[in-house]
Design an enzyme around this catalytic site. Structure first.
Site, PDB file in Angstrom:
ATOM      1  N   HIS A  53      45.496  38.283  45.974  1.00  7.64           N
ATOM      2  CA  HIS A  53      44.171  37.849  45.537  1.00  7.64           C
ATOM      3  C   HIS A  53      43.118  38.931  45.755  1.00  7.64           C
ATOM      4  O   HIS A  53      42.059  38.932  45.109  1.00  7.64           O
ATOM      5  CB  HIS A  53      43.784  36.584  46.310  1.00  7.64           C
ATOM      6  CG  HIS A  53      42.767  35.723  45.634  1.00  7.64           C
ATOM      7  ND1 HIS A  53      41.745  36.229  44.864  1.00  7.64           N
ATOM      8  CD2 HIS A  53      42.604  34.374  45.622  1.00  7.64           C
ATOM      9  CE1 HIS A  53      40.994  35.238  44.409  1.00  7.64           C
ATOM     10  NE2 HIS A  53      41.507  34.093  44.850  1.00  7.64           N
ATOM     11  N   ASP A  90      49.999  33.471  24.271  1.00  7.27           N
ATOM     12  CA  ASP A  90      51.120  33.554  23.321  1.00  7.27           C
ATOM     13  C   ASP A  90      51.623  34.993  23.260  1.00  7.27           C
ATOM     14  O   ASP A  90      50.933  35.887  22.781  1.00  7.27           O
ATOM     15  CB  ASP A  90      50.652  33.068  21.950  1.00  7.27           C
ATOM     16  CG  ASP A  90      51.764  33.060  20.912  1.00  7.27           C
ATOM     17  OD1 ASP A  90      52.894  33.467  21.231  1.00  7.27           O
ATOM     18  OD2 ASP A  90      51.488  32.633  19.770  1.00  7.27           O
TER      19      ASP A  90
END
Length: 494
Positions: free
Chosen positions: A175, A426
């Site tokens: 993170h 996608d």
């Protein structure tokens, strides 16, 4: 009760390799950490997984699909190089920083094969949390130089084929490098490049990169734009010095593994969200009076988080019957500071740019009458305070996180956001069948995201012990049903 059989399957490793930016495309460089970054030093790794349909055998994937995945990843890392960098953490008083070294730094990339049940993995139904473990890569081990400097990799990626069914892409990262917005900026950039190669051969990638595709917006790594009027960087660095000398392993690489947890997904439709908003607003007015501050424009995030938090606490009470009504329960959520008037950071800024919101209630107050309304009001108030003044108690943020992690009190962290659009990712083989934060099991988090099937709906990801799983789902759905019935009765009366 856990199911008699599970879907756990140790994967077969096909390849372990490294993917780096194209040779010569990026000089060796360093980046300093800002105060936004440093507070995440001791955070567990973040893990995001995507499942895609792919009804072909593994060999077909390896020959036709793996090369464009790797090539597009390399091109993406040229612009998102911090993920291929190392954390350099020298002994105090020197500051930690990020370093990308041309020719030696890269992202660990694993290709594997599994015999797991793909349809079970992508379902919303409860399943063993450990079924996902083989799909999640671990960060490579850190090195320690002779002078005590720690050199720590920051990302690992694993692609796992399930023959004739689908495949998974899972990213594990520190993170410290980036927040969720920056991560999904990178993933969508990578996916868009990959889709161009898969569907059109990638012969005109140069002109494609110069086009107006919104997913190809270049990131900004300009740390000079981050203002620190409260001097929080030095405050956080002082906190970090204490951790450097701890004998424990670097916490960011320690992973909690549980074998008695389930994970599941609940979908809240747009209609249900709208009814929740209306119900909370009406109940708030009834409870606190028409002259009180209105919750008329309460957000989807507020009502969904409130419903989930109350349902979790109620499931604990019914399952354990511990009667600890005076115990503190905490909810933590994160707010994006890009665009906040105090910082004026652009939307394409790469790194961390988050503030933390904290809400605390006695367990009895959450379980009492109007618990959802009470919680929603508190979350809404905290959001307004964050908008009014970011990091108003900033010097105590790291210490507060440490206290919450070690207090033994109930802590829930809300991860993700529907605005990140995870189901728009996608790579050339269609939208994901499922995407989830894979670290929920070890972090005590719940996740919120957009929905794969229903426009405007919210997916809630969660992980609980098996005895509480069905109880939580039943309580959650009963609240939804009760809201619908109440509003219907009020409509009939009018």
């Amino acid at each position: 009760m856990a199911p008699e059989t599970d879907n756990y399957d140790e994967v077969k490793i096909i390849e372990n390799c490294q993917v780096a930016p194209p040779q010569g495309s990026l000089p060796s460089t360093t980046l300093p950490f800002t105060f936004f970054d440093i507070q995440w030093f001791l955070c567990h790794p973040v893990k995001r997984i995507f499942f895609y349909d792919f009804p072909y055998p593994t060999n077909h994937f390896l020959q036709s699909s793996l090369p464009p995945l790797k090539h597009s990843l390399s091109l993406a890392l040229q612009h998102f190089f911090p993920f291929a960098s190392k954390l350099i953490w020298p002994p105090p008083p020197h500051e930690p920083f990020m370093r990308y070294h041309q020719g030696s730094d890269s992202v660990a990339f694993t290709v594997a094969e599994s015999k797991a049940d793909f349809n079970l993995l992508v379902s919303d139904s409860p399943q063993n949390a450990r079924d996902w473990h083989p799909f999640v890569p671990s960060l490579p081990p850190q090195d320690t130089l002779e002078n005590g400097t720690r050199v720590i990799p920051l990302m690992a990626i694993q692609v796992t084929m399930i023959p004739n069914s689908g495949f998974a892409i899972c990213l594990t990262f520190n993170h410290l490098v980036a927040d969720g917005k920056s991560l999904h900026h990178f993933i969508k950039f990578w996916a868009t490049l990959c889709k161009e190669i898969v569907t059109k051969g990638g012969n005109n990638l140069g002109s494609f990169l110069e086009g107006s595709n919104s997913n190809l917006t270049l990131p900004s790594h300009d740390r000079n734009m981050i203002k620190d009027p409260k001097g929080l960087k030095q405050v956080f660095l002082e906190e970090l010095k204490k951790s450097y000398f701890e004998s424990l392993e670097f916490r960011g690489l320690v992973e909690d593994v549980s074998t008695n947890k389930a994970r599941g997904t609940l979908v809240v439709t747009r209609d249900q969200v709208d009814k929740l908003k209306k119900w909370v607003s009406l109940k708030y007015s009834d409870t606190y009076g028409d002259n009180s501050e209105s919750l008329q424009h309460i957000s989807t995030f507020v009502v969904t988080s409130s419903l989930v938090w109350v349902s979790i606490i109620e499931s604990e009470e019914q399952c354990n019957n511990n009667n600890k009504y005076d115990e503190n329960c905490h909810l933590v959520f994160l707010a994006d500071c890009r665009g906040h008037v105090e910082f004026c950071v652009p939307q394409n800024y790469f790194g961390n740019c988050l503030d933390s919101g904290f809400v605390t209630f006695k367990r009895g107050d959450i379980l009492g009458e109007n618990g959802i309304v009470r919680v929603a009001s508190a979350i809404e108030s905290e959001i307004k305070e964050l908008k009014r003044e970011a990091y108003r108690d900033g010097e105590n943020v790291m210490e507060r996180y440490k206290e919450l992690a070690t207090s033994g009190e109930r802590l829930i962290i809300v991860a993700g956001s529907p605005r990140l659009g995870v189901y728009e990712t996608d790579f050339g083989w269609g939208k994901p069948r499922k995407s989830e934060a894979a670290h929920l099991e070890s972090s005590g988090s719940i996740s919120l995201s957009d929905s794969k099937n229903k426009e405007g709906a919210i997916e809630v990801g969660f992980s609980l012990e098996w005895p509480r799983m069905n109880l939580f789902i039943n309580i959650f759905e009963q609240h939804i049903k009760s809201v619908h019935q109440t509003l219907s009765m009020m409509t009939n009366l009018n």
